[in-house]
Design a protein around this motif. Structure first.
Motif, PDB file in Angstrom:
ATOM      1  N   PHE A  77       0.737  -1.408   0.179  1.00 54.50           N
ATOM      2  CA  PHE A  77      -0.081  -0.049  -0.067  1.00 54.50           C
ATOM      3  C   PHE A  77       0.704   1.271   0.177  1.00 54.50           C
ATOM      4  O   PHE A  77       0.291   2.419   0.292  1.00 54.50           O
ATOM      5  CB  PHE A  77      -0.977   0.068   1.085  1.00 54.50           C
ATOM      6  CG  PHE A  77      -1.875  -1.212   1.250  1.00 54.50           C
ATOM      7  CD1 PHE A  77      -2.822  -1.167   0.083  1.00 54.50           C
ATOM      8  CD2 PHE A  77      -1.636  -2.213   2.155  1.00 54.50           C
ATOM      9  CE1 PHE A  77      -3.624  -2.532   0.225  1.00 54.50           C
ATOM     10  CE2 PHE A  77      -2.346  -3.339   2.069  1.00 54.50           C
ATOM     11  CZ  PHE A  77      -3.533  -3.466   1.176  1.00 54.50           C
ATOM     12  N   GLY A  78       2.129   1.046  -0.088  1.00 56.61           N
ATOM     13  CA  GLY A  78       3.051   2.119  -0.036  1.00 56.61           C
ATOM     14  C   GLY A  78       4.558   1.853   0.427  1.00 56.61           C
ATOM     15  O   GLY A  78       4.768   0.588   0.160  1.00 56.61           O
ATOM     16  N   GLN A  79       5.146   2.499   0.878  1.00 61.59           N
ATOM     17  CA  GLN A  79       6.402   2.354   1.317  1.00 61.59           C
ATOM     18  C   GLN A  79       6.668   2.230   3.079  1.00 61.59           C
ATOM     19  O   GLN A  79       5.745   3.092   3.405  1.00 61.59           O
ATOM     20  CB  GLN A  79       7.424   3.225   0.555  1.00 61.59           C
ATOM     21  CG  GLN A  79       7.600   3.003  -0.899  1.00 61.59           C
ATOM     22  CD  GLN A  79       8.710   3.975  -1.407  1.00 61.59           C
ATOM     23  OE1 GLN A  79       9.791   4.283  -0.579  1.00 61.59           O
ATOM     24  NE2 GLN A  79       8.407   4.067  -2.668  1.00 61.59           N
ATOM     25  N   GLY A  80       7.579   1.476   3.316  1.00 61.36           N
ATOM     26  CA  GLY A  80       7.614   1.300   4.901  1.00 61.36           C
ATOM     27  C   GLY A  80       6.939   0.538   5.559  1.00 61.36           C
ATOM     28  O   GLY A  80       5.695  -0.136   4.766  1.00 61.36           O
ATOM     29  N   LEU A 108       7.491  -2.767   0.761  1.00 65.35           N
ATOM     30  CA  LEU A 108       8.552  -1.873   0.033  1.00 65.35           C
ATOM     31  C   LEU A 108       9.615  -0.898   0.953  1.00 65.35           C
ATOM     32  O   LEU A 108       8.855  -0.250   1.729  1.00 65.35           O
ATOM     33  CB  LEU A 108       7.944  -1.158  -1.100  1.00 65.35           C
ATOM     34  CG  LEU A 108       7.022  -1.774  -1.964  1.00 65.35           C
ATOM     35  CD1 LEU A 108       6.124  -0.964  -2.783  1.00 65.35           C
ATOM     36  CD2 LEU A 108       7.757  -2.847  -2.769  1.00 65.35           C
ATOM     37  N   ASN A 109      10.529  -0.991   0.485  1.00 63.79           N
ATOM     38  CA  ASN A 109      11.431   0.009   1.303  1.00 63.79           C
ATOM     39  C   ASN A 109      11.394   0.110   2.806  1.00 63.79           C
ATOM     40  O   ASN A 109      11.451   1.201   3.377  1.00 63.79           O
ATOM     41  CB  ASN A 109      11.590   1.399   0.810  1.00 63.79           C
ATOM     42  CG  ASN A 109      11.956   1.534  -0.794  1.00 63.79           C
ATOM     43  OD1 ASN A 109      12.589   0.856  -1.271  1.00 63.79           O
ATOM     44  ND2 ASN A 109      11.185   2.131  -1.702  1.00 63.79           N
ATOM     45  N   GLU A 110      11.920  -0.917   3.619  1.00 64.62           N
ATOM     46  CA  GLU A 110      11.959  -1.026   4.724  1.00 64.62           C
ATOM     47  C   GLU A 110      13.162  -0.873   5.477  1.00 64.62           C
ATOM     48  O   GLU A 110      14.074  -1.286   4.809  1.00 64.62           O
ATOM     49  CB  GLU A 110      10.988  -2.177   5.291  1.00 64.62           C
ATOM     50  CG  GLU A 110       9.650  -2.328   5.189  1.00 64.62           C
ATOM     51  CD  GLU A 110       8.883  -3.249   5.663  1.00 64.62           C
ATOM     52  OE1 GLU A 110       9.556  -4.022   6.673  1.00 64.62           O
ATOM     53  OE2 GLU A 110       7.625  -3.465   5.422  1.00 64.62           O
ATOM     54  N   ALA A 111      13.669  -0.343   6.402  1.00 60.50           N
ATOM     55  CA  ALA A 111      14.808  -0.040   7.139  1.00 60.50           C
ATOM     56  C   ALA A 111      14.955  -1.439   8.054  1.00 60.50           C
ATOM     57  O   ALA A 111      14.377  -1.464   8.847  1.00 60.50           O
ATOM     58  CB  ALA A 111      15.147   1.150   7.729  1.00 60.50           C
ATOM     59  N   LEU A 112      16.384  -1.866   7.878  1.00 60.22           N
ATOM     60  CA  LEU A 112      16.532  -2.903   9.038  1.00 60.22           C
ATOM     61  C   LEU A 112      18.120  -2.917   9.179  1.00 60.22           C
ATOM     62  O   LEU A 112      18.871  -3.235   8.041  1.00 60.22           O
ATOM     63  CB  LEU A 112      16.119  -4.442   8.474  1.00 60.22           C
ATOM     64  CG  LEU A 112      16.296  -5.416   9.369  1.00 60.22           C
ATOM     65  CD1 LEU A 112      15.667  -5.426  10.726  1.00 60.22           C
ATOM     66  CD2 LEU A 112      15.863  -6.876   8.642  1.00 60.22           C
ATOM     67  N   CYS A 113      18.439  -2.637  10.326  1.00 61.79           N
ATOM     68  CA  CYS A 113      19.919  -2.644  10.648  1.00 61.79           C
ATOM     69  C   CYS A 113      20.681  -1.919   9.684  1.00 61.79           C
ATOM     70  O   CYS A 113      21.641  -2.219   9.155  1.00 61.79           O
ATOM     71  CB  CYS A 113      20.459  -3.879  10.734  1.00 61.79           C
ATOM     72  SG  CYS A 113      19.582  -5.304  12.058  1.00 61.79           S
TER      73      CYS A 113
END
Length: 150
Positions: A77-80, A108-113
């Motif tokens: 449904f979008g990013q993050g 999409l485009n998730e931050a991890l470490c």
């Protein structure tokens, strides 16, 4: 890549972002067809990465590529993390001649470490279960010129 000793067996052709494609459906279909044909001359199979909407807009919902080597669809449904789709195939509906997907991208485009990644799910062979995998995304996009196709 073969000249450098890299053995590529399969590539996924990204057919997304209708604004980045021609408005002429026939032109887009010819490009996809040419890409697949060129890959086959090198013994490389091609899967298609797209969504129902993107496929309809870019190819006019053609079914001529449904015998390609797999469908990897995206549904987010979008990013993050707050925009993730469901981590299952429950939302899949047949399109473009495909009756079942090989992979689904649901985040999409998730931050991890300190990395930016996408989250994907694929069915385990012969089982009803599915596994979630992480796809790392480089901050730089590399274009590989495959026989004239970029």
């Amino acid at each position: 890549m073969k000249n450098s000793g890299i053995n590529v067996r399969k590539v996924w052709l990204q057919v997304t972002g209708p604004i980045n494609w021609s408005n002429n459906v026939a032109t887009n279909i010819n490009f996809i067809s040419g890409f697949i044909a060129r890959a086959k001359t090198y013994g490389i199979t091609v899967g298609i990465y797209t969504s129902w909407y993107d496929w309809q807009q870019i190819t006019g919902a053609t079914t001529q590529f449904s015998n390609s080597d797999g469908l990897w669809y995206w549904s987010a449904f979008g990013q993050g993390p707050d925009a993730e789709g469901v981590a299952s195939f429950d939302d899949f509906r047949p399109f473009g001649g495909w009756t079942a997907p090989s992979v689904k991208q649901f985040a999409l485009n998730e931050a991890l470490c300190g990395l930016t990644l996408n989250r994907d799910i694929y069915p385990l062979s012969g089982k009803e279960e599915a596994s979630v995998v992480f796809e790392l995304k480089d901050k730089l996009t590399e274009k590989i010129n495959v026989g004239g196709f970029v």
